[in-house]
Write a protein that holds these residues in place. Structure first.
Motif, PDB file in Angstrom:
ATOM      1  N   PHE A   7       2.736   9.853  93.934  1.00 41.34           N
ATOM      2  CA  PHE A   7       3.033   8.192  93.287  1.00 41.34           C
ATOM      3  C   PHE A   7       3.222   8.401  91.857  1.00 41.34           C
ATOM      4  O   PHE A   7       3.229   7.418  91.040  1.00 41.34           O
ATOM      5  CB  PHE A   7       2.145   7.283  93.493  1.00 41.34           C
ATOM      6  CG  PHE A   7       1.806   7.408  95.333  1.00 41.34           C
ATOM      7  CD1 PHE A   7       3.021   6.644  96.016  1.00 41.34           C
ATOM      8  CD2 PHE A   7       0.872   8.079  96.028  1.00 41.34           C
ATOM      9  CE1 PHE A   7       2.648   6.515  97.415  1.00 41.34           C
ATOM     10  CE2 PHE A   7       0.643   7.999  97.157  1.00 41.34           C
ATOM     11  CZ  PHE A   7       1.569   7.386  98.133  1.00 41.34           C
ATOM     12  N   THR A  13      -6.680   3.102  96.747  1.00 45.56           N
ATOM     13  CA  THR A  13      -7.336   3.841  97.948  1.00 45.56           C
ATOM     14  C   THR A  13      -8.043   5.017  97.581  1.00 45.56           C
ATOM     15  O   THR A  13      -8.955   5.269  98.021  1.00 45.56           O
ATOM     16  CB  THR A  13      -6.177   3.949  99.020  1.00 45.56           C
ATOM     17  OG1 THR A  13      -5.665   2.480  99.370  1.00 45.56           O
ATOM     18  CG2 THR A  13      -6.811   4.417 100.346  1.00 45.56           C
ATOM     19  N   TRP A  42       3.383  15.811 101.198  1.00 45.08           N
ATOM     20  CA  TRP A  42       2.823  15.618 102.319  1.00 45.08           C
ATOM     21  C   TRP A  42       2.606  16.984 103.316  1.00 45.08           C
ATOM     22  O   TRP A  42       1.582  17.001 103.946  1.00 45.08           O
ATOM     23  CB  TRP A  42       3.494  14.584 103.118  1.00 45.08           C
ATOM     24  CG  TRP A  42       3.674  13.403 102.313  1.00 45.08           C
ATOM     25  CD1 TRP A  42       4.860  12.835 101.746  1.00 45.08           C
ATOM     26  CD2 TRP A  42       2.914  12.317 102.088  1.00 45.08           C
ATOM     27  NE1 TRP A  42       4.478  11.642 100.971  1.00 45.08           N
ATOM     28  CE2 TRP A  42       3.420  11.386 101.129  1.00 45.08           C
ATOM     29  CE3 TRP A  42       1.463  12.088 102.503  1.00 45.08           C
ATOM     30  CZ2 TRP A  42       2.693  10.040 100.789  1.00 45.08           C
ATOM     31  CZ3 TRP A  42       0.835  10.972 102.036  1.00 45.08           C
ATOM     32  CH2 TRP A  42       1.214  10.029 101.090  1.00 45.08           C
ATOM     33  N   ARG A  64      -0.343   1.545  90.495  1.00 50.53           N
ATOM     34  CA  ARG A  64      -0.148   2.240  91.808  1.00 50.53           C
ATOM     35  C   ARG A  64      -0.918   1.743  92.787  1.00 50.53           C
ATOM     36  O   ARG A  64      -2.049   2.020  92.637  1.00 50.53           O
ATOM     37  CB  ARG A  64       0.156   3.775  92.015  1.00 50.53           C
ATOM     38  CG  ARG A  64       0.892   4.363  91.006  1.00 50.53           C
ATOM     39  CD  ARG A  64       2.593   4.086  91.364  1.00 50.53           C
ATOM     40  NE  ARG A  64       3.556   4.688  90.486  1.00 50.53           N
ATOM     41  CZ  ARG A  64       3.958   4.219  89.579  1.00 50.53           C
ATOM     42  NH1 ARG A  64       3.604   3.002  89.174  1.00 50.53           N
ATOM     43  NH2 ARG A  64       4.872   4.971  88.775  1.00 50.53           N
ATOM     44  N   ARG A  65      -0.561   0.993  93.562  1.00 54.26           N
ATOM     45  CA  ARG A  65      -1.395   0.218  94.573  1.00 54.26           C
ATOM     46  C   ARG A  65      -2.278   1.176  95.403  1.00 54.26           C
ATOM     47  O   ARG A  65      -3.306   1.329  95.898  1.00 54.26           O
ATOM     48  CB  ARG A  65      -0.962  -0.532  95.520  1.00 54.26           C
ATOM     49  CG  ARG A  65      -1.855  -1.689  96.569  1.00 54.26           C
ATOM     50  CD  ARG A  65      -1.197  -2.644  97.038  1.00 54.26           C
ATOM     51  NE  ARG A  65      -0.309  -3.726  96.101  1.00 54.26           N
ATOM     52  CZ  ARG A  65       0.295  -4.733  96.617  1.00 54.26           C
ATOM     53  NH1 ARG A  65       0.912  -4.586  98.049  1.00 54.26           N
ATOM     54  NH2 ARG A  65       0.967  -5.330  95.771  1.00 54.26           N
ATOM     55  N   SER A  66      -1.442   2.251  95.802  1.00 56.67           N
ATOM     56  CA  SER A  66      -2.189   3.382  96.477  1.00 56.67           C
ATOM     57  C   SER A  66      -3.196   4.137  95.939  1.00 56.67           C
ATOM     58  O   SER A  66      -4.282   4.633  96.437  1.00 56.67           O
ATOM     59  CB  SER A  66      -0.963   4.285  97.014  1.00 56.67           C
ATOM     60  OG  SER A  66      -0.634   4.978  95.843  1.00 56.67           O
ATOM     61  N   TRP A  67      -3.223   4.173  94.270  1.00 56.97           N
ATOM     62  CA  TRP A  67      -4.346   4.793  93.676  1.00 56.97           C
ATOM     63  C   TRP A  67      -5.556   4.258  93.796  1.00 56.97           C
ATOM     64  O   TRP A  67      -6.412   4.757  93.601  1.00 56.97           O
ATOM     65  CB  TRP A  67      -3.862   4.876  92.364  1.00 56.97           C
ATOM     66  CG  TRP A  67      -2.823   5.797  92.126  1.00 56.97           C
ATOM     67  CD1 TRP A  67      -2.111   6.700  92.892  1.00 56.97           C
ATOM     68  CD2 TRP A  67      -2.237   6.188  90.955  1.00 56.97           C
ATOM     69  NE1 TRP A  67      -1.340   7.401  92.144  1.00 56.97           N
ATOM     70  CE2 TRP A  67      -1.436   7.301  90.979  1.00 56.97           C
ATOM     71  CE3 TRP A  67      -2.350   5.735  89.265  1.00 56.97           C
ATOM     72  CZ2 TRP A  67      -0.586   7.734  89.897  1.00 56.97           C
ATOM     73  CZ3 TRP A  67      -1.632   6.147  88.525  1.00 56.97           C
ATOM     74  CH2 TRP A  67      -0.721   7.191  88.748  1.00 56.97           C
TER      75      TRP A  67
END
Length: 442
Positions: free
Chosen positions: A84, A421, A34, A416-419
């Motif tokens: 992730f 996005t 980050w 990965r759910r964030s992928w």
């Protein structure tokens, strides 16, 4: 080197890299992706603000600004994405530090107006990849990939150093644009510039400097190919743009390498029979399309910068999609990928079609702009070769869409759910580029 606003992006990235290298010892490694992403975005903002400032051997002109902002934002997106991925769980701070070091080298490459500084940028970019390609947990094939990359990068660096020495022997200057004449004003300078061209051709895998490119693509971990194809190669293209703009006498050698790359890359990609190897060989052809732009003067320089940017975006999307697959996949299990990561599957399909140049994708407009530049400069044979090579590439790109593999255990796909996005954002960027592309050609 005195402080100048042009150094601010490098200072931001270098400071973040230093903090990242120290983070593992302080057990703060998980926060570093980050921090790295935020610092990369800050570097992009500083480049955009200070782009016309002329400083100590760094010049953020239009093409350098375009590519510098892209490289910084692409690094930020890549860092957020691999956060992730399982490979990022080991020595996370060191991983981020290596990637930010690579970004610092990339920014130097696209903006350097001094050959020695360009060499430093090249080394800062390629050295981290030795470790990244053989990252702990990446498998035995990755070690072989890292070894082959190290050999090729070492050869390219040696060639680049020889080129610098010859140019300095010729006119006593290390400036890309010397005070008197250009770098090719004497025989030593001409030999040196050809050596530089060969060295950078190794780095973008242009034929006949394409040895082991398919082996590297096959063995390297897919998450790190995001940075190899989407960041590192774009930076090398930026250095080639600087070199070609400063030395018009290179147009014929560049045209020869471009034509050879288009033919060799397409033939080898068609015969590959393996997804990763096909992408490696097709990278040779794309290097040819890019170099075909640089072979035809000022309009080609603009076309080359745009092609480099589009090529980077296409590679980012492709290898983000492939990061969800098992590393030994020889084809894409579309049914399983659509079920578990539908938006990521959509991004992968879109970028593959864009790499092929399917109208009206952004890749089609990038190739069309190169063809227009060639026709404008009356290099009709090169424009025809680009068109034929692009048409031929459909034979192997489309086969990845209609000949999917069957995955016996869909759970082997990373979910990965964030992928999703990231994939949705990638699709929006490509569609936005597609909408703007026709306006840029008017």
């Amino acid at each position: 080197m005195a402080y100048s606003p042009t150094l601010l992006p490098l200072l931001i990235v270098a400071a973040a890299a230093l903090i990242a290298f120290l983070a593992d010892a302080l057990r703060l490694g998980r926060l570093m992706p980050w921090l790295g992403g935020i610092s990369s975005i800050a570097a992009a903002a500083s480049i955009f603000v200070e782009h016309m400032a002329l400083g100590a051997d760094l010049y953020w002109d239009l093409s350098a600004t375009l590519l510098g902002v892209y490289l910084s934002l692409a690094m930020a997106a890549g860092l957020f994405f691999i956060t992730f991925h399982p490979l990022s769980r080991k020595m996370t701070g060191s991983l981020v530090g290596l990637l930010l070091t690579m970004l610092a080298g990339s920014l130097i490459l696209v903006s350097a107006q001094n050959l020695l500084l360009m060499f430093v940028g090249l080394e800062l970019q390629v050295l981290p990849f030795f470790a990244l390609l053989a990252w702990p947990g990446s498998g035995r094939a990755a070690v072989e990939s890292a070894f082959k990359y190290a050999v090729l990068a070492g050869l390219a660096s040696a060639q680049f150093a020889i080129g610098i020495a010859l140019i300095y022997l010729g006119d006593g200057s290390l400036a890309v644009i010397p005070p008197m004449g250009d770098m090719t004003s004497n025989v030593f300078g001409l030999m040196g510039v050809l050596a530089l061209l060969a060295a950078l051709s190794f780095e973008i895998a242009a034929a006949p400097f394409h040895a082991w490119v398919a082996d590297i693509y096959q063995g390297a971990p897919a998450p790190f190919l995001i940075f190899l194809g989407g960041v590192a190669k774009v930076a090398i293209m930026g250095a080639l743009i600087t070199l070609a703009a400063a030395t018009p006498k290179l147009e014929i050698p560049i045209a020869v390498i471009a034509a050879t790359s288009i033919v060799v890359g397409n033939v080898l990609a068609y015969r590959a029979g393996h997804l990763r190897r096909m992408l490696g060989y097709s990278a040779i052809a794309h290097a040819g399309y890019f170099l075909a732009a640089l072979a035809v003067g000022p309009l080609g320089i603009i076309a080359g910068a745009i092609y480099a940017l589009v090529y980077g975006l296409m590679n980012m999307g492709t290898f983000m999609g492939l990061s969800a697959l098992p590393e030994n996949s020889i084809a894409i299990p579309w049914a399983a990928l659509r079920e578990r990561q539908p938006v990521l599957a959509g991004l992968l399909g879109l970028t593959l079609l864009s790499l092929a140049g399917m109208p009206p994708s952004i890749g089609f407009f990038a190739k069309l702009l190169v063809i227009i530049a060639d026709v404008h400069d009356q290099a009709y044979w090169l424009a025809i070769l680009i068109a034929l090579g692009s048409a031929f590439s459909f034979a192997y790109y489309l086969s990845t869409l209609w000949k999917p593999s069957v995955l016996s255990n869909p759970d082997r796909l990373l979910h990965r759910r964030s992928w999703e996005t990231f994939a949705a954002l990638g699709i929006l960027i490509l569609l936005f580029g597609w909408l703007l592309a026709p306006l840029g050609m008017v």
